[in-house]
Design a protein around this motif. Structure first.
Motif, short mmCIF file in Angstrom:
data_model
loop_
_atom_site.label_atom_id
_atom_site.label_comp_id
_atom_site.label_asym_id
_atom_site.label_seq_id
_atom_site.Cartn_x
_atom_site.Cartn_y
_atom_site.Cartn_z
N PHE A 146 20.60 5.20 77.68
CA PHE A 146 20.29 6.56 77.26
C PHE A 146 20.40 7.53 78.44
O PHE A 146 20.93 8.63 78.30
N VAL A 147 19.91 7.09 79.59
CA VAL A 147 19.95 7.93 80.79
C VAL A 147 21.39 8.09 81.30
O VAL A 147 21.83 9.19 81.63
N LEU A 148 22.12 6.98 81.34
CA LEU A 148 23.50 7.02 81.81
C LEU A 148 24.36 7.90 80.90
O LEU A 148 25.14 8.73 81.37
N ALA A 149 24.22 7.73 79.58
CA ALA A 149 24.98 8.53 78.63
C ALA A 149 24.66 10.02 78.78
O ALA A 149 25.55 10.88 78.71
N LEU A 150 23.38 10.32 78.99
CA LEU A 150 22.97 11.72 79.18
C LEU A 150 23.62 12.30 80.42
O LEU A 150 24.11 13.44 80.40
N PHE A 151 23.65 11.52 81.49
CA PHE A 151 24.24 11.99 82.74
C PHE A 151 25.73 12.26 82.57
O PHE A 151 26.25 13.31 82.98
N ILE A 152 26.46 11.31 81.96
CA ILE A 152 27.89 11.48 81.75
C ILE A 152 28.17 12.67 80.84
O ILE A 152 29.08 13.47 81.09
N TRP A 153 27.38 12.79 79.78
CA TRP A 153 27.55 13.91 78.85
C TRP A 153 27.34 15.25 79.56
O TRP A 153 28.13 16.19 79.38
N LEU A 154 26.31 15.33 80.38
CA LEU A 154 26.00 16.58 81.07
C LEU A 154 27.06 16.98 82.08
O LEU A 154 27.44 18.16 82.15
N ILE A 155 27.55 16.01 82.87
CA ILE A 155 28.51 16.39 83.91
C ILE A 155 29.87 16.78 83.33
O ILE A 155 30.66 17.45 84.00
N LEU A 156 30.13 16.41 82.06
CA LEU A 156 31.40 16.78 81.43
C LEU A 156 31.30 18.09 80.65
O LEU A 156 32.34 18.69 80.30
N ILE A 157 30.10 18.57 80.37
CA ILE A 157 29.93 19.80 79.60
C ILE A 157 30.67 20.99 80.23
O ILE A 157 31.33 21.76 79.51
N ILE A 211 42.79 13.41 88.66
CA ILE A 211 41.79 13.56 89.73
C ILE A 211 40.42 13.87 89.15
O ILE A 211 39.40 13.38 89.64
N ASN A 212 40.38 14.64 88.06
CA ASN A 212 39.10 14.94 87.42
C ASN A 212 38.50 13.69 86.77
O ASN A 212 37.29 13.47 86.81
N ILE A 213 39.35 12.88 86.15
CA ILE A 213 38.88 11.66 85.50
C ILE A 213 38.31 10.68 86.52
O ILE A 213 37.26 10.08 86.32
N ILE A 214 39.01 10.55 87.65
CA ILE A 214 38.53 9.67 88.71
C ILE A 214 37.18 10.16 89.23
O ILE A 214 36.25 9.37 89.45
N THR A 215 37.08 11.47 89.42
CA THR A 215 35.84 12.06 89.93
C THR A 215 34.66 11.81 89.00
O THR A 215 33.61 11.31 89.43
N VAL A 216 34.83 12.13 87.71
CA VAL A 216 33.70 11.99 86.77
C VAL A 216 33.45 10.52 86.40
O VAL A 216 32.40 10.20 85.83
N THR A 217 34.40 9.65 86.71
CA THR A 217 34.16 8.21 86.53
C THR A 217 33.32 7.66 87.66
O THR A 217 32.37 6.89 87.43
N LEU A 218 33.61 8.07 88.90
CA LEU A 218 32.92 7.53 90.06
C LEU A 218 31.53 8.14 90.26
O LEU A 218 30.63 7.46 90.78
N MET A 219 31.34 9.40 89.85
CA MET A 219 30.05 10.04 90.08
C MET A 219 28.89 9.27 89.43
O MET A 219 27.88 8.99 90.08
N PRO A 220 28.99 8.92 88.14
CA PRO A 220 27.89 8.16 87.54
C PRO A 220 27.69 6.80 88.20
O PRO A 220 26.55 6.34 88.34
N ILE A 221 28.79 6.17 88.60
CA ILE A 221 28.69 4.84 89.22
C ILE A 221 27.92 4.91 90.53
O ILE A 221 27.10 4.03 90.83
N CYS A 222 28.19 5.96 91.31
CA CYS A 222 27.47 6.11 92.58
C CYS A 222 25.97 6.26 92.33
O CYS A 222 25.14 5.69 93.05
#
Length: 224
Positions: free
Chosen positions: A64-75, A146-157
């Motif tokens: 739930f937390v991870l999904a919220l984070f990914i959803w928010l950073i893509l808004i 480049i955007n996809i790589i960025t938003v993929t790695l941010m949650p992982i970090c």
């Protein structure tokens, strides 16, 4: 398409954006149950785990937390049909590869061999789920590479840092004390500690890339 077929297509990188948009409450429940089961399996033989981890509730809260984070950073990128439910369902369905964690290799092998195998399990599951996240974002968002790589790695970090805080504190003290009570998960914890350092180093360039990506995306949308 049945729930099982949807899950197989997702885990084998064949699910399309159109099919992702058809996620419903049944897909959500499947992912939730899968997360709960693998969460219990992950800690069933870990005597140092707390009650929430043994019950699988920690893993459920995590998605739930991870999904919220990914959803928010893509808004800020203003993705069409971007919803928290879709992201949450996807994250839940990608939990199934973590079943590898439940294999009790330490019951049949030595501590040293178990450590090695658990590290490989960690690497396989982490790489698989990271690749699935990349695939999902690439298919769904249609952003630049480049955007996809960025938003993929941010949650992982962030995930790696949280894993360090939540799971490694016991092992850090053991390492400092000479590893007097080795466990089959020690090597995995050492890998996570290394990845944490790498994540901290990547944080600043990822934030810069994220900000630039949003600016370019907004500028592009405003010119249409």
């Amino acid at each position: 398409m049945s729930l099982f077929n949807t899950l197989i297509k997702l885990l084998t990188f064949k699910l399309t954006r159109k099919e992702m948009l058809k996620f419903n409450i049944k897909h959500f429940y499947l992912g939730l149950v899968g997360t709960w089961l693998v969460g219990m399996g992950r800690y069933w033989d870990d005597s140092g785990a707390n009650l929430m981890q043994h019950l699988g509730l920690g893993s459920v809260i995590y998605i739930f937390v991870l999904a919220l984070f990914i959803w928010l950073i893509l808004i800020p990128f203003k993705i069409e049909n971007w919803s928290y439910f879709t992201v949450l369902t996807f994250i839940g369905l990608t939990s199934f590869p973590a079943i590898f964690y439940a294999i009790p290799v330490e019951k049949f092998l030595s501590i040293e061999t178990s450590n090695t195998i658990n590290v490989w399990f960690l690497a396989i599951v982490a790489a698989w789920r990271l690749a699935l996240l990349f695939y999902f974002l690439k298919q769904f968002t249609k952003l630049s590479m480049i955007n996809i790589i960025t938003v993929t790695l941010m949650p992982i970090c962030i995930i790696i840092s949280l894993l360090t805080i939540l799971n490694l504190h016991r092992v850090v003290f053991n390492i400092m004390g000479g590893m007097r009570n080795p466990t089959p998960h020690d090597s995995s914890y050492m890998v996570l500690m290394l990845l944490t350092g790498i994540s901290l180093i990547l944080s600043i360039p990822l934030l810069i890339s994220y900000g630039v990506g949003i600016y370019i995306r907004r500028k592009k949308l405003n010119t249409k």
